[in-house]
Enzyme design. Sequence first.
Site, PDB file in Angstrom:
ATOM      1  N   HIS A 127     -13.689   3.631   9.110  1.00  0.00           N
ATOM      2  CA  HIS A 127     -12.809   2.308   8.585  1.00  0.00           C
ATOM      3  C   HIS A 127     -13.640   1.854   7.251  1.00  0.00           C
ATOM      4  CE1 HIS A 127     -10.141  -0.876   9.996  1.00  0.00           C
ATOM      5  NE2 HIS A 127      -9.991  -1.151   8.903  1.00  0.00           N
ATOM      6  N   ILE A 144       0.781  -1.323   0.018  1.00  0.00           N
ATOM      7  CA  ILE A 144      -0.035   0.148   0.083  1.00  0.00           C
ATOM      8  C   ILE A 144       0.810   1.311   0.213  1.00  0.00           C
ATOM      9  CG2 ILE A 144      -1.700   1.426   1.391  1.00  0.00           C
ATOM     10  CD1 ILE A 144      -2.857  -1.303   2.332  1.00  0.00           C
ATOM     11  N   ARG A 146      -3.940   1.323  11.119  1.00  0.00           N
ATOM     12  CA  ARG A 146      -4.691   0.781  12.593  1.00  0.00           C
ATOM     13  C   ARG A 146      -4.770   1.974  13.416  1.00  0.00           C
ATOM     14  NH1 ARG A 146      -6.364  -2.301   9.468  1.00  0.00           N
ATOM     15  NH2 ARG A 146      -6.336  -4.779   9.831  1.00  0.00           N
ATOM     16  N   GLU A 155     -13.565   0.362  17.645  1.00  0.00           N
ATOM     17  CA  GLU A 155     -14.451   0.441  16.550  1.00  0.00           C
ATOM     18  C   GLU A 155     -15.478  -0.317  16.972  1.00  0.00           C
ATOM     19  OE1 GLU A 155     -10.722   1.630  13.275  1.00  0.00           O
ATOM     20  OE2 GLU A 155     -11.719  -0.380  13.248  1.00  0.00           O
ATOM     21  N   CYS A 201       1.582   1.175   8.071  1.00  0.00           N
ATOM     22  CA  CYS A 201       2.320   0.163   8.459  1.00  0.00           C
ATOM     23  C   CYS A 201       1.404  -0.841   9.372  1.00  0.00           C
ATOM     24  CB  CYS A 201       3.220   0.621   9.557  1.00  0.00           C
ATOM     25  SG  CYS A 201       2.975   1.514  11.014  1.00  0.00           S
ATOM     26  N   PRO A 202       1.753  -2.314   9.671  1.00  0.00           N
ATOM     27  CA  PRO A 202       0.837  -2.998  10.440  1.00  0.00           C
ATOM     28  C   PRO A 202       0.979  -2.682  11.905  1.00  0.00           C
ATOM     29  CG  PRO A 202       2.990  -4.100   9.877  1.00  0.00           C
ATOM     30  CD  PRO A 202       2.773  -2.914   9.047  1.00  0.00           C
TER      31      PRO A 202
END
Length: 313
Positions: A280, A158, A232, A261, A203-204
């Site tokens: 989201h 991404i 995130r 969320e 990033c994760p």
Amino acid sequence: MKIVLTDAKTVTQGDLSLAPLEEFGEVIVNGITPYDKIAETVRDADMIICNKTPLNAETLRYADHLRYIGLFATGYNNIDTAYCREHGITVCNAGSYSTDAVCQNTFALILECLNRTGDYNRFVHDGGWKNSKTFSPFVYPLNEISGKTLGIIGYGTIGKAVGRVAEAFNMRVLKLRRHDEADSSFVDLDTLLKESDIVTVHCPLNDGSYRLIDGKAIAKMKDGAIFINTARGGVMDENAVADALKSGKLAYAGIDVLDTEPMAQDCPLCGIENCIITPHISWAPMETRVRLMGIVCDNIRGFLNGEPKNVVN
């Protein structure tokens, strides 16, 4: 084969068919499974297909037949992968399905901060243009994207897509250095924060990225910088971002993900005028979800054929 979907409503609300999963066995669809009902819901499952359902030692304690967990997602921090590995459960995610969609929403947020399209639309529909003394009322500040420096934290699939689009907009692109890259566009975090007009996170969420964008990190950013998070919620300190927006340290933020969320009632970012929040949905265009279903089915097919794909444990 009993296939249990634990949170189908996170993927379809009737617009995306779940029929492709029927190729593999009996499909039991649950819209949203409350945490205290998960263990009983998946008790007899041979496969679980989920998006964000927490699957761990507690929720899987009765799942003696379970051999496979398929994710309607790239991230898998809701899965206890160590537990699954110990119990012979293969976990497969759906990587790269949402690259174009997340890139698109990243720039939708950036451009909204720079062009204020939503604000101008409301101004016009509220009668502002009808009552204007000029043909072109400059009610909200406008800024060009060309020439701005974009700092990308997380230069995976991404992040690279975002970088390509940024270059098409004639932006300077900085990327967070992970290794000893020879390319001078890879820099350390302090340099990226100091030199970027816009910082975007891709990033994760892990131990290294948790609360990466906190008060200390924001203090190193340019005054009036823009912060974008479509990765995130845990990557940022929501209170620190809120404080920076209120003080003007950050001119704008474009946020698609939060710690909690759906949004918590006391979320500190809610109601801040210069904070644009989408719920989201970066990953959620119809074309993206159709692609996602194809990947999920292909992962199951590979597992059943003894050649599992996208294994994360």
